[in-house]
Motif scaffolding. Structure first.
Motif, mmCIF file in Angstrom:
data_model
loop_
_atom_site.group_PDB
_atom_site.id
_atom_site.type_symbol
_atom_site.label_atom_id
_atom_site.label_comp_id
_atom_site.label_asym_id
_atom_site.label_seq_id
_atom_site.Cartn_x
_atom_site.Cartn_y
_atom_site.Cartn_z
ATOM 1 N N ALA A 103 0.829 -1.208 0.000
ATOM 2 C CA ALA A 103 0.000 0.000 0.000
ATOM 3 C C ALA A 103 0.859 1.251 0.000
ATOM 4 O O ALA A 103 0.560 2.236 -0.705
ATOM 5 C CB ALA A 103 -0.923 -0.025 1.215
ATOM 6 N N ARG A 110 -6.779 8.302 -2.711
ATOM 7 C CA ARG A 110 -7.637 7.147 -2.461
ATOM 8 C C ARG A 110 -8.207 6.587 -3.764
ATOM 9 O O ARG A 110 -8.222 5.369 -3.970
ATOM 10 C CB ARG A 110 -8.766 7.533 -1.508
ATOM 11 C CG ARG A 110 -8.297 7.901 -0.102
ATOM 12 C CD ARG A 110 -9.467 8.182 0.833
ATOM 13 N NE ARG A 110 -9.002 8.495 2.178
ATOM 14 C CZ ARG A 110 -8.922 9.728 2.685
ATOM 15 N NH1 ARG A 110 -9.299 10.767 1.946
ATOM 16 N NH2 ARG A 110 -8.475 9.927 3.910
ATOM 17 N N SER A 155 -6.726 3.120 -5.319
ATOM 18 C CA SER A 155 -7.593 1.944 -5.434
ATOM 19 C C SER A 155 -7.558 1.380 -6.849
ATOM 20 O O SER A 155 -7.523 0.160 -7.050
ATOM 21 C CB SER A 155 -9.029 2.313 -5.049
ATOM 22 O OG SER A 155 -9.085 2.783 -3.717
ATOM 23 N N LEU A 184 -4.195 -0.342 -7.290
ATOM 24 C CA LEU A 184 -4.175 -1.608 -6.558
ATOM 25 C C LEU A 184 -4.934 -2.681 -7.328
ATOM 26 O O LEU A 184 -4.486 -3.845 -7.408
ATOM 27 C CB LEU A 184 -4.784 -1.408 -5.170
ATOM 28 C CG LEU A 184 -4.953 -2.668 -4.307
ATOM 29 C CD1 LEU A 184 -3.601 -3.310 -4.010
ATOM 30 C CD2 LEU A 184 -5.680 -2.340 -3.005
ATOM 31 N N LEU A 185 -6.074 -2.316 -7.907
ATOM 32 C CA LEU A 185 -6.854 -3.277 -8.667
ATOM 33 C C LEU A 185 -6.079 -3.781 -9.881
ATOM 34 O O LEU A 185 -6.043 -4.990 -10.154
ATOM 35 C CB LEU A 185 -8.179 -2.629 -9.096
ATOM 36 C CG LEU A 185 -9.109 -3.510 -9.950
ATOM 37 C CD1 LEU A 185 -9.537 -4.746 -9.167
ATOM 38 C CD2 LEU A 185 -10.322 -2.705 -10.399
ATOM 39 N N ALA A 234 -5.219 -7.961 -1.104
ATOM 40 C CA ALA A 234 -5.704 -6.745 -1.771
ATOM 41 C C ALA A 234 -6.666 -5.977 -0.873
ATOM 42 O O ALA A 234 -6.626 -4.732 -0.812
ATOM 43 C CB ALA A 234 -6.379 -7.119 -3.084
ATOM 44 N N GLU A 276 -6.018 -2.270 0.636
ATOM 45 C CA GLU A 276 -6.972 -1.189 0.385
ATOM 46 C C GLU A 276 -7.179 -0.337 1.640
ATOM 47 O O GLU A 276 -7.381 0.883 1.548
ATOM 48 C CB GLU A 276 -8.297 -1.780 -0.093
ATOM 49 C CG GLU A 276 -9.403 -0.764 -0.349
ATOM 50 C CD GLU A 276 -9.065 0.223 -1.468
ATOM 51 O OE1 GLU A 276 -9.652 1.315 -1.478
ATOM 52 O OE2 GLU A 276 -8.198 -0.095 -2.323
ATOM 53 N N ILE A 295 -4.508 2.049 1.558
ATOM 54 C CA ILE A 295 -4.774 3.059 0.528
ATOM 55 C C ILE A 295 -5.756 4.100 1.052
ATOM 56 O O ILE A 295 -5.618 5.302 0.795
ATOM 57 C CB ILE A 295 -5.325 2.382 -0.751
ATOM 58 C CG1 ILE A 295 -4.294 1.414 -1.341
ATOM 59 C CG2 ILE A 295 -5.738 3.428 -1.776
ATOM 60 C CD1 ILE A 295 -3.062 2.058 -1.870
#
Length: 1068
Positions: free
Chosen positions: A175, A214, A218, A221-222, A522, A526, A529
């Motif tokens: 993160a 944010r 996100s 990260l995805l 994940a 998050e 994140i």
């Protein structure tokens, strides 16, 4: 045995017994002494041929059994130190903090304190790396890295707790790297990509920035999670690209620093008095008025809220003028003298330059004015917590141990070199930043004073974009590595099934990819994140990493202090004091950086520990704490058999007392103390013949004698005295009853019965104790050590200055022969002795390959020894062997006759009297003939007695002379003459009625003895596999003779009989 032995034809006096079973390992003539146990104790050549890559060795470790059954052929690991450890560690250590926060740390803490921060953090990782290298080189470390090392060193409770902490730290690191990448993207690469528009003041701008982080975080990260899900191979392919970006970025910093000494880059910084102006607010000039149509500047409008010259302006603005300074004065400017000292700020403070004068002490600046403000309150402890993640990543090498060609060399060298390299880079960058960049620019976290450039990029050559692009890709690569490694760590924890509710995360795709673990990773990432602030996430993962490093140091320190036999790291540059220092530094850094985060991390780890831990008993008071702890420990030991790594010899030393209650062989206890080195369980026992009620006082006296001898030899343990009618029964009782719970002896030590030949009493201690002890030990699955010539063994005050400990590894019986020399060499008496390992190759064995395999096997066992394979070709059985066997069988026959019980003799007497009575009644014999008959019977008895004395075996002192006499008897001339005289005989006269299995066993003993004496006549100590007693009890009389022949001519011998279980492993 083979029935064809007696029908083989003789071609010479050296009988060639090739009788159809040569290909069977169980009936190898050169190893016939061990043939009855080949099913459970294979030959060394057979063992080595099955080891292959040394993963099929019985290890007693459940975690490796599944891997051993996989039939797929895997590529042999080929990665070396540079590619397999050094570069991955560099990639994991260098990260977002170096490019985004190190300049700010230097500007805030000053060069001196920044050096202190970097040095403390690097020392922490270096000490941890030393401990980790010791653990990682103490056997093979499969996937799981630090979790595997800690759980296998300190148990599942600590391993699970620290493993989950390390997993959470790695997840939050992912993160943090993603947040760093998004910060670079939105602030330095594409500021217009921001979604949320901020009001015209810093607080609103910061809130909008967090929301942007944010959203974009996100999304990033995805995408990264999808890439990891598709395949790790793509991540590994990109890893080299990301690493190249990091290296190029660092090189550009060094080149830029050198260039700045001659041609500093132009980055002007606008100052109002000594306050730094935000360059984003300078639309025209860094001045109050300009000589054009519009006399006032945009800055005038910001401070006066009007473009008019007569407007009411801020008091500080009125009394101070604008000026420009160079943001990058260069290496030769001497700016480092200003940057040596710290300049900590509170949230909302203006970044000021202390060397510039300020003509008016005004009220605090408003956040609506165009200054550069501090976004958080800074302190030394806060900076430690923020910087520490930049030195993590040292576990990358140990996680790749399965891919390394030589993991036990590559992991320590590569990891320590990577830490040294990164430490030098960090320390030198601290100095370079302080010597080249102005303090106000260093304290400007986001580069607002230099028009939004990345601060470290202003120093880079040839353009700041080198650092911007390089740092972006490096942070993306580090994030991918974290998202790749964290799920595998969670999968390893889940597969161990120590936390039941995590069991589902042990499953994955068909190829083993941890799908469910990736999903959980994940989701946790998050959460990081959503925090959205790099400076708030960094201390969290600092706690988790520090806790992991703390327990790595603890594991190394405990293993070193406990001196477990399995603790044999190939990396020798470690010490328990260094591990404790590293543990102390980790603990101090946890509380220095954030005491409340440290407490939270410890509470989490403690909760996981208590969840994993089985039901625990603490007792009911302070006074009962020791008893409760002892009881708890014994109950824990009782739960199951010890793991192979935890096996250590728990000794039962059997001593014999003479008539005056003096110990006959005190050196036996000396040898036991050298073997134990003060560690583990030692029980010293003896047997007192007699009735318990009548001999109780004698037993107490014997016990006091043993205690006095134990104190003299400094042996810590217990003594036990058994009263029994027969010594053999006492030994059996002692082997069965010694110890308590899991603290039972697993190894019996007893002396060699020197007077076994002279013993005629079938119940004699010296005659039966060894054979009975071997049989009882086999039944109890205990190891047996029998030192011969114990009086010649060195005392604790007679250290061996040189020489060798020779190991003759004939059959594999659990690895005792490998472990014992290692334990002996831990003691000062044997420390300077080298170690040589000999093994026997037969005709069908490849001795060259055996030597290579054995050397590799010892390397994986972390045992340093010279290796030699002795070839034993099939040879004819010599006449000496036949004659030695004949004497042995004659003695056995004599002993069997002497063992007729009193009842048998009475039966014979009664039968003789009955015959004489019948003869008298029928008148067959005349009365006058009775007297001569009695005299004849008496004469025959005396003749038989003289014949027994004549056939009795010679003493051990005359065996060598007898050997030479027999060998000289069978000359070539006598051989040819014997052939002519006995051409029709299949076996030499006088040897035809012998049991041929005894001949083959004697042949093995003679041949092995010749080889051992030839190779090890100058050894300080010879360790040798002890053959088991014959399964047929009728051969018990010959067992001692075989052992005697096997060990003739050797000064110090230790016969070793394993307990049937593995006591040594190549795994950590």
């Amino acid at each position: 045995m083979d029935q064809g032995d007696g029908n083989s034809k003789i071609s010479s006096v050296y009988i060639n017994n090739t009788h159809g079973v040569d290909d069977d390992d169980f009936y190898d003539r050169n190893l016939a002494l061990f043939e009855e146990e080949m099913d459970t104790r294979p030959k060394v050549s057979s063992l080595l041929s099955r080891l292959a890559n040394y993963t099929n060795l019985t290890q007693g470790a459940k975690e490796h059994e599944e891997a051993e059954n996989i039939g797929e052929k895997k590529k042999s690991p080929q990665m070396g130190t540079f590619m397999g450890v050094y570069l991955p560690c560099l990639q994991n250590i260098f990260g977002v903090i170096l490019f985004l926060r190190l300049t700010w740390v230097v500007g805030t803490a000053g060069v001196l304190q920044a050096l202190c921060i970097v040095f403390i953090c690097c020392c922490c990782t270096m000490l941890t790396a030393i401990s980790m290298s010791a653990i990682a080189t103490n056997g093979v470390v499969p996937a799981g890295g630090s979790y595997f090392m800690i759980s296998r060193s300190l148990g599942p409770e600590f391993g699970g707790a620290v493993g989950l902490c390390f997993y959470l730290g790695t997840t939050f690191a992912g993160a943090m790297y993603i947040l760093g990448a998004i910060e670079i993207l939105l602030m330095y690469m594409a500021p217009k990509a921001a979604i949320f528009v901020s009001p015209l003041h810093p607080e609103g701008e910061a809130a909008a920035m967090l929301n942007d982080m944010r959203v974009y975080g996100s999304i990033c990260l995805l995408l990264m999670s999808l890439l990891v899900f598709v395949g790790v191979k793509y991540v590994n392919k990109l890893a080299s690209v990301f690493l190249a970006c990091v290296i190029l970025s660092i090189i550009s910093i060094y080149i830029g620093a050198l260039v700045s000494a001659f041609k500093p880059p132009h980055f002007p910084v606008c100052m109002l008095g000594n306050r730094t102006i935000n360059a984003h607010e300078i639309h025209d000039q860094c001045a109050k008025i300009i000589q054009i149509k519009d006399p006032t500047t945009y800055l005038w409008q910001q401070f006066c809220h009007s473009p008019e010259l007569n407007a009411s302006c801020d008091e500080y603005f009125i009394w101070n003028n604008f000026s420009e300074i160079e943001g990058i004065p260069g290496l030769a400017s001497g700016i480092i003298s200003e940057n040596l000292w710290s300049s900590y700020l509170s949230k909302g403070d203006v970044v000021e330059k202390g060397s510039l004068s300020s003509s008016h002490a005004a009220h605090p600046a408003s956040t609506r004015q165009p200054y550069v403000f501090a976004d958080i309150t800074t302190s030394f402890t806060l900076l430690v917590g923020i910087f520490f993640p930049s030195v993590t990543g040292i576990m990358a090498g140990s996680n790749r141990s399965g891919d390394l060609k030589d993991a036990q060399r590559s992991i320590p060298v590569g990891t320590i070199l990577a830490i040294l390299t990164t430490s030098i880079v960090y320390l030198s960058n601290v100095v370079l930043f302080g010597a080249c960049i102005d303090g106000v620019v260093l304290r400007d976290k986001f580069g607002d004073s230099v028009k939004g450039y990345l601060v470290v990029g202003t120093l880079a050559w040839p353009t700041p974009w080198v650092i911007v692009i390089g740092s972006f890709f490096s942070t993306c690569g580090a994030g991918l590595q974290s998202l790749t490694g964290a799920p595998r760590l969670l999968q390893a924890i889940a597969k161990d099934n120590i936390i039941p509710f995590l069991r589902v995360f042990g499953h994955g795709k068909a190829n083993g990819e941890p799908t469910w673990a990736l999903l959980l990773t994940a989701l946790i990432a998050e959460l990081g994140i959503l925090i959205a602030s790099l400076d708030l996430v960094a201390p969290i993962l600092t706690m988790f990493f520090l806790m992991c490093y703390l327990f790595v140091n603890l594991a190394c320190a405990l293993q070193t202090l406990l001196r477990t036999p399995n603790w044999r790291p190939r990396f020798s540059y470690y010490h328990w004091t260094l591990s404790f220092l590293g543990m102390t530094v980790c603990l101090a850094l946890m509380f220095i950086s954030s005491w409340y985060y440290a407490i939270i991390a410890m509470v989490i780890a403690g909760m996981i520990y208590k969840y994993i831990e089985a039901e625990k008993e603490w007792g009911d008071g302070i006074r009962g704490l020791s008893l409760s702890a002892a009881r708890y420990a014994l109950l824990r030991l009782e739960e199951g058999p010890p793991h192979t790594k935890n096996w250590r010899p728990q000794l039962l030393v059997l001593l014999k007392l003479d008539e005056d209650a003096h110990v006959k062989s005190p050196r036996l206890l000396t040898f036991a103390s050298q073997l134990k080195a003060g560690k583990g369980l030692t029980i010293v026992g003896t047997v007192v013949s007699g009735n318990f009620l009548q001999s109780y006082g004698e037993a107490l006296a014997a016990e006091q004698t043993l205690k006095h001898l134990m104190d003299k030899e400094r042996v810590k343990g217990f003594c036990q005295c058994i009263v029994a009618q027969k010594p053999r029964e006492g030994i059996s009782h002692m082997i069965q009853s010694s110890g308590l719970g899991g603290m039972k002896p697993n190894t019996v030590v007893m002396g060699w019965p020197h007077a076994w030949r002279q013993s005629e009493d079938p119940q004699s201690f010296s005659f039966t104790d060894l054979k009975m002890s071997v049989s009882a030990r086999i039944t109890a699955h205990q190891a047996l050590l029998v030192p011969k010539n114990i009086s010649l063994f060195p005392t604790n005050s007679e250290p061996c200055a040189d020489g060798y400990i020779d190991v003759w590894w004939i059959v594999h019986d659990g690895g005792m022969l490998m472990l014992l020399p290692f334990l002996l060499r831990q003691h000062k008496v044997w420390r300077k002795c080298g170690m040589r390992i000999f093994t026997v190759a037969q005709m069908e064995d490849n001795s060259i390959q055996m030597k290579k395999d054995l050397a590799t096997f010892l390397y994986h066992l972390r045992i340093e020894a010279e290796v030699e394979v002795v070839e034993m070709h099939d040879s004819d059985i010599s006449a000496y062997t036949y004659e030695r066997t004949l004497m042995m069988e004659q003695r056995s026959q004599m002993l069997r006759q002497m063992r007729l019980s009193k009842s048998d003799r009475e039966k014979e007497v009664r039968s003789g009297q009955m015959k004489r009575c019948l003869c008298n009644c029928t008148g067959v014999l005349e009365p006058t003939s009775q007297t001569p008959a009695k005299e004849t019977e008496t004469h025959r008895y005396k003749e038989k007695q003289r014949q027994r004395d004549k056939n009795r075996m010679p003493s051990s002192a005359s065996i060598s002379d007898h050997h030479r006499r027999v060998q000289m008897t069978w000359t070539k001339e006598k051989t040819s003459q014997y052939r002519i005289t006995h051409s029709g005989c299949s076996t030499p006269e006088g040897f035809r009625d012998m049991d041929h299995s005894n001949v083959r066993r004697m042949h093995t003993a003679v041949k092995l003895n010749e080889v051992i004496v030839n190779k090890s006549h100058d050894a300080r100590l010879v360790l040798l596999n002890m053959p088991g007693p014959p399964r047929n009890s009728e051969g018990d009389e010959n067992y001692m003779e075989f052992l005697e022949v096997l060990t003739e001519g050797l000064e110090r011998v230790l016969l070793v009989r394993g307990g049937g279980s593995e006591v040594i492993t190549i795994y950590s």
